[in-house]
Design a protein around this motif. Sequence first.
Motif, short mmCIF file in Angstrom:
data_model
loop_
_atom_site.label_atom_id
_atom_site.label_comp_id
_atom_site.label_asym_id
_atom_site.label_seq_id
_atom_site.Cartn_x
_atom_site.Cartn_y
_atom_site.Cartn_z
N ARG A 249 0.86 -1.18 0.00
CA ARG A 249 0.00 0.00 0.00
C ARG A 249 0.89 1.24 0.00
N PHE A 250 0.38 2.32 -0.59
CA PHE A 250 1.08 3.59 -0.48
C PHE A 250 0.75 4.21 0.88
N ARG A 251 1.78 4.72 1.55
CA ARG A 251 1.57 5.33 2.87
C ARG A 251 1.78 6.84 2.83
N SER A 252 1.79 7.37 1.62
CA SER A 252 1.75 8.82 1.43
C SER A 252 1.06 9.06 0.09
N SER A 253 0.74 10.30 -0.19
CA SER A 253 0.05 10.62 -1.43
C SER A 253 0.87 11.60 -2.25
N THR A 254 0.60 11.64 -3.54
CA THR A 254 1.24 12.62 -4.43
C THR A 254 0.18 13.20 -5.36
N THR A 255 0.49 14.35 -5.94
CA THR A 255 -0.41 14.95 -6.92
C THR A 255 0.02 14.62 -8.35
N GLY A 256 1.08 13.86 -8.48
CA GLY A 256 1.61 13.46 -9.78
C GLY A 256 2.83 12.59 -9.56
N ALA A 257 3.70 12.51 -10.56
CA ALA A 257 4.92 11.74 -10.41
C ALA A 257 5.80 12.35 -9.32
N GLY A 258 6.51 11.48 -8.59
CA GLY A 258 7.38 11.96 -7.52
C GLY A 258 7.64 10.89 -6.49
N LEU A 259 8.13 11.29 -5.33
CA LEU A 259 8.48 10.35 -4.27
C LEU A 259 7.27 10.04 -3.40
N ALA A 260 7.13 8.75 -3.05
CA ALA A 260 6.06 8.32 -2.16
C ALA A 260 6.58 7.20 -1.27
N VAL A 261 5.94 7.01 -0.15
CA VAL A 261 6.30 5.92 0.76
C VAL A 261 5.45 4.70 0.44
N LEU A 262 6.10 3.57 0.21
CA LEU A 262 5.41 2.32 -0.09
C LEU A 262 5.60 1.37 1.09
N LYS A 263 4.51 0.85 1.60
CA LYS A 263 4.58 -0.15 2.68
C LYS A 263 4.43 -1.53 2.07
N LEU A 264 5.33 -2.43 2.42
CA LEU A 264 5.35 -3.77 1.83
C LEU A 264 5.40 -4.82 2.92
N ASN A 265 4.73 -5.93 2.69
CA ASN A 265 4.80 -7.05 3.62
C ASN A 265 4.83 -8.34 2.81
N ARG A 266 6.02 -8.69 2.33
CA ARG A 266 6.21 -9.92 1.56
C ARG A 266 7.45 -10.66 2.06
N PRO A 267 7.53 -10.94 3.35
CA PRO A 267 8.74 -11.61 3.86
C PRO A 267 8.88 -13.00 3.29
N SER A 268 10.13 -13.42 3.06
CA SER A 268 10.37 -14.76 2.49
C SER A 268 10.21 -15.83 3.55
#
Length: 268
Positions: A249-268
């Motif tokens: 899921r994205f954990r921040s928002s943007t108004t277009g292209a740019g930097l955002a925080v992505l939260k991931l939970n796919r541990p091996s």
Amino acid sequence: MPQFDYNHPALFLGQVASEDPMSISSYVNELFAQENRIAVGAAPGAGDYTIEISGDEGTFSFSYTSPGAETQAQIVAGLLAALQADPDLANIVAGTDASPNLDLAFLHEGLVYTVTATSNPGTAMTLTETQAPGGTAIGLGLGVVPGSAEDLVIAPTGATADADVLGVTCKASVDVLVNDGLQTSDDEFAPAAQVSVLEAGEVVVNVEDAVAFNGAVFMRTANATAAAPLGGFRSDADGGDAIAITGARFRSSTTGAGLAVLKLNRPS
């Protein structure tokens, strides 16, 4: 005048926003060996079929003499037998009978070889390079998938499925432990370099379009550009050029292209 410090550090690409060393694995950006194909055309004629291979080790050749009226399969089998009988070439390249083709798989990653037909009756043989030696740098903040061995990673392709995604490349202090004591490069991992891949946690990525807080995450697998590389992230499937990533899921928002925080939970 009072000085205010709201402790809002600037985001940078590949930054681990919630660092947990147990959620980061170390892989290697795959370095590929050269592959070539020798295609034997229909109705090959009589004469010497000779292939020359030149590389760092020197120049070598293998040859098969056809009496004529032979099939493509016979020519391929004869060339393969000649290749396998040469002890020098056995340490450089492996051949596979894929009649009407002879496939050559070089054994040493990243090395460049020149393959030519020095004798080619009736130009029956056609030579092509089916895989170039070397590899492709992988940028920070991009999704990666397994390479040809357990410890190798590559960028996603059009055949990539959600289940293939290992995680997102990152830059963190943990790199000092897992990358031979070295920090990662500023913005990419070269072929044969070790790659830190975040599997669970938060990482800063470039997004191609406007994304919403807690919005679904899609990863590009086709029709890449300099601004939208393979493994990059966006808000939708972009007409089938990106796939949905579960556990993200994205954990921040943007108004277009740019930097955002992505939260991931796919541990091996």
